[in-house]
Design a protein around this motif. Structure first.
Motif, PDB file in Angstrom:
ATOM      1  N   ALA A  90       0.831  -1.215   0.000  1.00  0.00           N
ATOM      2  CA  ALA A  90       0.000   0.000   0.000  1.00  0.00           C
ATOM      3  C   ALA A  90       0.861   1.260   0.000  1.00  0.00           C
ATOM      4  N   TYR A  91       2.152   1.102  -0.276  1.00  0.00           N
ATOM      5  CA  TYR A  91       3.046   2.263  -0.265  1.00  0.00           C
ATOM      6  C   TYR A  91       2.845   3.115  -1.512  1.00  0.00           C
ATOM      7  N   VAL A  92       2.785   4.412  -1.316  1.00  0.00           N
ATOM      8  CA  VAL A  92       2.724   5.344  -2.446  1.00  0.00           C
ATOM      9  C   VAL A  92       3.823   6.377  -2.232  1.00  0.00           C
ATOM     10  N   GLU A  93       4.614   6.598  -3.252  1.00  0.00           N
ATOM     11  CA  GLU A  93       5.740   7.548  -3.173  1.00  0.00           C
ATOM     12  C   GLU A  93       5.207   8.948  -2.880  1.00  0.00           C
ATOM     13  N   LYS A  94       5.974   9.697  -2.109  1.00  0.00           N
ATOM     14  CA  LYS A  94       5.546  11.042  -1.734  1.00  0.00           C
ATOM     15  C   LYS A  94       6.225  12.075  -2.632  1.00  0.00           C
ATOM     16  N   PHE A  95       5.488  13.112  -2.994  1.00  0.00           N
ATOM     17  CA  PHE A  95       6.093  14.205  -3.758  1.00  0.00           C
ATOM     18  C   PHE A  95       7.024  15.003  -2.842  1.00  0.00           C
ATOM     19  N   ARG A  96       8.190  15.317  -3.341  1.00  0.00           N
ATOM     20  CA  ARG A  96       9.139  16.109  -2.541  1.00  0.00           C
ATOM     21  C   ARG A  96       9.797  17.145  -3.417  1.00  0.00           C
ATOM     22  N   PHE A  97      10.186  18.244  -2.794  1.00  0.00           N
ATOM     23  CA  PHE A  97      11.008  19.222  -3.495  1.00  0.00           C
ATOM     24  C   PHE A  97      12.460  18.754  -3.450  1.00  0.00           C
ATOM     25  N   SER A  98      13.254  19.288  -4.347  1.00  0.00           N
ATOM     26  CA  SER A  98      14.692  19.017  -4.277  1.00  0.00           C
ATOM     27  C   SER A  98      15.234  19.807  -3.081  1.00  0.00           C
ATOM     28  N   PRO A  99      16.411  19.440  -2.577  1.00  0.00           N
ATOM     29  CA  PRO A  99      17.001  20.222  -1.483  1.00  0.00           C
ATOM     30  C   PRO A  99      17.180  21.693  -1.878  1.00  0.00           C
ATOM     31  N   GLU A 100      17.579  21.948  -3.125  1.00  0.00           N
ATOM     32  CA  GLU A 100      17.762  23.339  -3.587  1.00  0.00           C
ATOM     33  C   GLU A 100      16.458  24.113  -3.481  1.00  0.00           C
ATOM     34  N   GLU A 101      15.376  23.490  -3.955  1.00  0.00           N
ATOM     35  CA  GLU A 101      14.073  24.162  -3.897  1.00  0.00           C
ATOM     36  C   GLU A 101      13.667  24.442  -2.458  1.00  0.00           C
ATOM     37  N   ALA A 102      13.774  23.415  -1.616  1.00  0.00           N
ATOM     38  CA  ALA A 102      13.350  23.579  -0.218  1.00  0.00           C
ATOM     39  C   ALA A 102      14.162  24.692   0.457  1.00  0.00           C
ATOM     40  N   MET A 103      15.470  24.703   0.219  1.00  0.00           N
ATOM     41  CA  MET A 103      16.314  25.728   0.852  1.00  0.00           C
ATOM     42  C   MET A 103      16.006  27.116   0.289  1.00  0.00           C
ATOM     43  N   HIS A 104      15.656  27.146  -0.987  1.00  0.00           N
ATOM     44  CA  HIS A 104      15.288  28.420  -1.617  1.00  0.00           C
ATOM     45  C   HIS A 104      14.018  29.001  -0.971  1.00  0.00           C
ATOM     46  N   PHE A 105      13.011  28.150  -0.771  1.00  0.00           N
ATOM     47  CA  PHE A 105      11.751  28.644  -0.169  1.00  0.00           C
ATOM     48  C   PHE A 105      12.006  29.150   1.250  1.00  0.00           C
ATOM     49  N   ILE A 106      12.821  28.411   1.979  1.00  0.00           N
ATOM     50  CA  ILE A 106      13.115  28.813   3.353  1.00  0.00           C
ATOM     51  C   ILE A 106      13.856  30.161   3.354  1.00  0.00           C
ATOM     52  N   ARG A 107      14.795  30.291   2.449  1.00  0.00           N
ATOM     53  CA  ARG A 107      15.573  31.534   2.383  1.00  0.00           C
ATOM     54  C   ARG A 107      14.704  32.709   1.954  1.00  0.00           C
ATOM     55  N   LYS A 108      13.823  32.463   0.984  1.00  0.00           N
ATOM     56  CA  LYS A 108      12.927  33.529   0.532  1.00  0.00           C
ATOM     57  C   LYS A 108      12.044  34.020   1.669  1.00  0.00           C
ATOM     58  N   ALA A 109      11.738  33.107   2.599  1.00  0.00           N
ATOM     59  CA  ALA A 109      10.898  33.474   3.740  1.00  0.00           C
ATOM     60  C   ALA A 109      11.745  34.043   4.883  1.00  0.00           C
ATOM     61  N   GLY A 110      13.012  34.333   4.601  1.00  0.00           N
ATOM     62  CA  GLY A 110      13.875  34.950   5.611  1.00  0.00           C
ATOM     63  C   GLY A 110      14.500  33.971   6.579  1.00  0.00           C
ATOM     64  N   GLY A 111      14.373  32.687   6.287  1.00  0.00           N
ATOM     65  CA  GLY A 111      14.831  31.689   7.252  1.00  0.00           C
ATOM     66  C   GLY A 111      16.208  31.129   6.960  1.00  0.00           C
ATOM     67  N   ILE A 112      16.688  30.327   7.894  1.00  0.00           N
ATOM     68  CA  ILE A 112      17.927  29.585   7.691  1.00  0.00           C
ATOM     69  C   ILE A 112      17.583  28.094   7.691  1.00  0.00           C
ATOM     70  N   THR A 113      18.393  27.310   6.968  1.00  0.00           N
ATOM     71  CA  THR A 113      18.092  25.889   6.781  1.00  0.00           C
ATOM     72  C   THR A 113      19.078  24.997   7.528  1.00  0.00           C
ATOM     73  N   ILE A 114      18.502  24.073   8.283  1.00  0.00           N
ATOM     74  CA  ILE A 114      19.281  23.115   9.072  1.00  0.00           C
ATOM     75  C   ILE A 114      18.949  21.706   8.584  1.00  0.00           C
ATOM     76  N   LEU A 115      19.952  20.914   8.336  1.00  0.00           N
ATOM     77  CA  LEU A 115      19.721  19.509   7.979  1.00  0.00           C
ATOM     78  C   LEU A 115      19.286  18.759   9.234  1.00  0.00           C
ATOM     79  N   ALA A 116      18.076  18.189   9.199  1.00  0.00           N
ATOM     80  CA  ALA A 116      17.544  17.475  10.375  1.00  0.00           C
ATOM     81  C   ALA A 116      18.136  16.064  10.456  1.00  0.00           C
ATOM     82  N   HIS A 117      18.243  15.552  11.681  1.00  0.00           N
ATOM     83  CA  HIS A 117      18.653  14.158  11.960  1.00  0.00           C
ATOM     84  C   HIS A 117      19.423  13.485  10.819  1.00  0.00           C
ATOM     85  N   PRO A 118      20.683  13.905  10.617  1.00  0.00           N
ATOM     86  CA  PRO A 118      21.430  13.395   9.462  1.00  0.00           C
ATOM     87  C   PRO A 118      21.599  11.875   9.416  1.00  0.00           C
TER      88      PRO A 118
END
Ligand code: AMP
Ligand code: ZN
Ligand code: FE
Ligand code: FE
Length: 291
Positions: free
Chosen positions: A167-195
């Motif tokens: 019953a597994y269905v793949e999840k849509f995800r942004f690339s790391p570049e996209e995710a970091m870009h959105f965070i930066r555009k919102a004035g934020g800083i990006t931390i890699l969680a639980h490496p």
């Protein structure tokens, strides 16, 4: 043995995603426990931030507005935390909406797969499960246990919902570049969680990946996390220092359920000290000044 508690916890979830405490409850709980600062980092949503910040102002607890985004990784699982994001940033809001829409479509696809397996589960029943906000596989698992199709949550994942299961269905995800870009555009800083979930135990391999992520805008690494061993913490800290990245600490608290690590805990022994929070604040100040 009781674990030492720290006064900061920069990774936690509320009922806006899959936690069991509302933002206001978690803020009051953190205050009672003696914390000074928390970051609310719900999966793919900023819906809990306003309530959390307002309660923080009321009780005198600093609440960093955050978010946790899943990003596409060639290997393992990559989660990125955004700290100090502006919840009013329209680019961020629009892209979170894209994720939520994708999640809804994925949930419908899971319903169809379960149905084909002879497990009738309606989305409305899943919504009635105790933890809601953002519906995901844990909510399906809960409903399946409740209806007698699985013995427990883990069994539901092992037999049906886990990656590679029927019953597994793949999840849509942004690339790391996209995710970091959105965070930066919102004035934020990006931390890699639980490496550790990146599944790159080879130091050179991990180092190379962090080098690439830094080029793309990574600001820090969550070194202190309940599931990290001493060796992992040491590696992540060394690599963070090598690349001039800030270091974070979080429990990934989802509420007071059994076996759950409590707020401000699970970082290891004596470290880290509050100076970690100050370094994160300094990084954010640099960002605001455009450095
Ligand atoms: P989702 O966002 O719907 O993909 O759900 C992700 C959540 O499901 C994770 O945060 C875990 O809590 C849980 N999860 C994922 N894989 C497993 C697994 N194999 N066993 C148990 N829980 C899992
Ligand atoms: Zn979660
Ligand atoms: Fe995560
Ligand atoms: Fe998390």
């Amino acid at each position: 043995m009781a674990q030492s508690m720290k006064t900061f916890d920069l990774h936690l979830h509320t009922t806006a995603s899959d936690g069991t405490m509302s933002p206001a409850e978690i803020v009051r709980y953190a205050k009672e426990k003696g914390l000074r600062v928390i970051a609310i980092t719900d999966h793919d949503t900023i819906e809990g931030l306003q309530e959390g910040i307002r309660e923080g102002d009321k009780v005198g607890l600093e609440v960093i507005p955050g978010v946790e985004l899943s990003a596409d990784a060639s290997k393992g699982t990559m989660h990125l935390l955004g700290y100090y994001i502006d919840p009013a940033c329209s680019e961020l809001v629009d892209n979170l909406r894209v994720l939520q829409q994708a999640r809804m479509e994925r949930n419908l696809a899971i319903v169809e797969k379960l149905d084909a397996l002879g497990i009738p589960v309606e989305l409305s029943e899943v919504k009635a499960a105790p933890e809601h906000g953002q519906i995901g596989r844990p909510h399906f698992a809960y409903t399946m246990v409740h209806k007698g199709y699985a013995q427990n949550i883990q069994d539901a994942f092992d037999r049906y919902l886990g990656k590679g299961r029927p019953a597994y269905v793949e999840k849509f995800r942004f690339s790391p570049e996209e995710a970091m870009h959105f965070i930066r555009k919102a004035g934020g800083i990006t931390i890699l969680a639980h490496p550790f979930t990146l599944n790159r135990p080879e130091p050179a391999d991990f180092d190379a990946l962090i080098g690439e992520l830094k080029e793309k805008g990574l600001d820090g690494i969550e070194v202190y996390y309940p599931e990290h061993s001493d060796g992992q913490r040491r590696l992540y800290r060394d690599v963070a220092q090598k690349y001039g990245l800030v270091i974070s600490a979080g429990s990934d608290f989802h509420g007071l359920t059994k076996d759950e690590v409590d707020l401000g805990q699970g970082y290891g022994d004596r470290e880290p000290t509050y100076s970690l929070v100050e370094a994160i604040k300094a990084r954010r100040e640099q960002r605001l000044k455009g450095l």
